[in-house]
Design a protein around this motif. Structure first.
Motif, PDB file in Angstrom:
ATOM      1  N   VAL A 186     -10.744  -9.304   2.062  1.00 46.89           N
ATOM      2  CA  VAL A 186      -9.567  -9.093   1.473  1.00 46.89           C
ATOM      3  C   VAL A 186      -9.446  -7.676   1.219  1.00 46.89           C
ATOM      4  CG1 VAL A 186      -7.961  -9.461  -0.807  1.00 46.89           C
ATOM      5  CG2 VAL A 186      -8.926 -11.441   0.793  1.00 46.89           C
ATOM      6  N   PHE A 187     -10.398  -7.170   0.363  1.00 48.92           N
ATOM      7  CA  PHE A 187     -10.767  -5.915  -0.440  1.00 48.92           C
ATOM      8  C   PHE A 187     -10.635  -4.902   0.673  1.00 48.92           C
ATOM      9  CE2 PHE A 187     -11.703  -8.210  -4.049  1.00 48.92           C
ATOM     10  CZ  PHE A 187     -10.638  -7.669  -4.984  1.00 48.92           C
ATOM     11  N   SER A 188     -11.832  -5.179   1.794  1.00 49.77           N
ATOM     12  CA  SER A 188     -11.841  -4.088   2.798  1.00 49.77           C
ATOM     13  C   SER A 188     -10.244  -4.008   3.565  1.00 49.77           C
ATOM     14  CB  SER A 188     -12.777  -4.413   3.770  1.00 49.77           C
ATOM     15  OG  SER A 188     -14.018  -4.536   3.164  1.00 49.77           O
ATOM     16  N   THR A 189      -9.490  -5.131   3.635  1.00 49.26           N
ATOM     17  CA  THR A 189      -8.406  -4.927   4.605  1.00 49.26           C
ATOM     18  C   THR A 189      -7.476  -4.248   4.056  1.00 49.26           C
ATOM     19  OG1 THR A 189      -8.828  -7.272   5.321  1.00 49.26           O
ATOM     20  CG2 THR A 189      -6.724  -6.412   5.534  1.00 49.26           C
ATOM     21  N   VAL A 190      -7.204  -3.980   2.829  1.00 51.78           N
ATOM     22  CA  VAL A 190      -6.293  -2.884   2.225  1.00 51.78           C
ATOM     23  C   VAL A 190      -6.660  -1.730   2.565  1.00 51.78           C
ATOM     24  CG1 VAL A 190      -5.607  -1.895  -0.077  1.00 51.78           C
ATOM     25  CG2 VAL A 190      -5.876  -4.604  -0.151  1.00 51.78           C
ATOM     26  N   GLY A 191      -7.937  -1.088   2.606  1.00 46.23           N
ATOM     27  CA  GLY A 191      -8.171   0.112   3.032  1.00 46.23           C
ATOM     28  C   GLY A 191      -7.857   0.270   4.480  1.00 46.23           C
ATOM     29  N   ILE A 192      -8.390  -0.766   5.267  1.00 41.52           N
ATOM     30  CA  ILE A 192      -8.388  -0.606   6.867  1.00 41.52           C
ATOM     31  C   ILE A 192      -6.838  -0.546   7.119  1.00 41.52           C
ATOM     32  CG2 ILE A 192      -8.775  -2.137   8.900  1.00 41.52           C
ATOM     33  CD1 ILE A 192     -11.157  -3.107   7.289  1.00 41.52           C
ATOM     34  N   VAL A 193      -6.083  -1.223   6.520  1.00 43.86           N
ATOM     35  CA  VAL A 193      -4.749  -1.362   6.997  1.00 43.86           C
ATOM     36  C   VAL A 193      -3.958   0.137   6.524  1.00 43.86           C
ATOM     37  CG1 VAL A 193      -2.434  -2.080   6.215  1.00 43.86           C
ATOM     38  CG2 VAL A 193      -3.945  -3.552   6.737  1.00 43.86           C
ATOM     39  N   ALA A 194      -4.409   0.679   5.650  1.00 44.91           N
ATOM     40  CA  ALA A 194      -3.812   2.271   5.292  1.00 44.91           C
ATOM     41  C   ALA A 194      -4.685   3.028   6.236  1.00 44.91           C
ATOM     42  CB  ALA A 194      -4.163   2.502   3.752  1.00 44.91           C
ATOM     43  N   GLY A 195      -5.696   3.142   6.538  1.00 44.97           N
ATOM     44  CA  GLY A 195      -6.479   3.735   7.399  1.00 44.97           C
ATOM     45  C   GLY A 195      -5.829   3.761   8.811  1.00 44.97           C
ATOM     46  N   GLY A 196      -5.683   2.446   9.001  1.00 41.96           N
ATOM     47  CA  GLY A 196      -4.892   2.500  10.394  1.00 41.96           C
ATOM     48  C   GLY A 196      -3.753   2.960  10.796  1.00 41.96           C
ATOM     49  N   ALA A 197      -2.908   2.802   9.720  1.00 39.24           N
ATOM     50  CA  ALA A 197      -1.537   3.315   9.734  1.00 39.24           C
ATOM     51  C   ALA A 197      -1.819   5.162   9.876  1.00 39.24           C
ATOM     52  CB  ALA A 197      -0.949   3.123   8.545  1.00 39.24           C
ATOM     53  N   LEU A 198      -2.827   5.479   9.010  1.00 37.05           N
ATOM     54  CA  LEU A 198      -2.835   6.984   8.961  1.00 37.05           C
ATOM     55  C   LEU A 198      -3.447   7.355  10.251  1.00 37.05           C
ATOM     56  CD1 LEU A 198      -2.789   9.542   7.286  1.00 37.05           C
ATOM     57  CD2 LEU A 198      -5.151   9.132   6.520  1.00 37.05           C
ATOM     58  N   GLY A 199      -4.407   6.918  10.733  1.00 37.46           N
ATOM     59  CA  GLY A 199      -5.040   6.934  12.145  1.00 37.46           C
ATOM     60  C   GLY A 199      -3.983   7.048  13.186  1.00 37.46           C
TER      61      GLY A 199
END
Length: 122
Positions: free
Chosen positions: A80-93
């Protein structure tokens, strides 16, 4: 011409089996193989290969994640906590991928692969 296209499609299916196995077995690496297959066999440019690989990896990741989850191998809290960062990073990437030139993307991709390989080796 007809036969050549079918041979390419067959190679992509064979690569697909390898990609699915590697991603399911190791939990990562399938995307790297997908990009490589799409560049060499698929004839795509770097940016298009990376974007297409994301869609290829999505169903593989979902199926593998469900199997791991059903076997009790998933840490829900960390997920759950990793997914927050992963979604933001994925959009930025994804935004950045569309803004950079293909050669720059290829260089960044190569450097990340080299760094990951060195880290795993050490």
């Amino acid at each position: 011409m007809f036969k050549k296209e079918w041979v390419k499609k067959l190679f992509l299916v064979v690569f697909g089996v390898a990609i699915g196995f590697v991603n399911g077995f190791l939990g990562s690496g399938g995307g790297t193989l997908a990009v490589t297959a799409l560049l060499t066999v698929g004839g795509l440019d770097q940016k298009r290969a990376q974007a297409t690989a994301l869609l290829i990896i999505l169903p593989i990741s979902v199926v593998s994640a469900v199997v791991y989850f059903l076997n009790g191998s998933v840490d829900i809290e960390k997920t759950v906590f990793s997914t927050v960062g992963i979604v933001a990073g994925g959009a930025l990437g994804a935004v950045l991928l569309n803004k950079l030139q293909g050669n720059v993307v290829k260089l960044i991709f190569a450097l990340i692969l080299i760094a990951a390989g060195v880290k795993m080796f050490l």
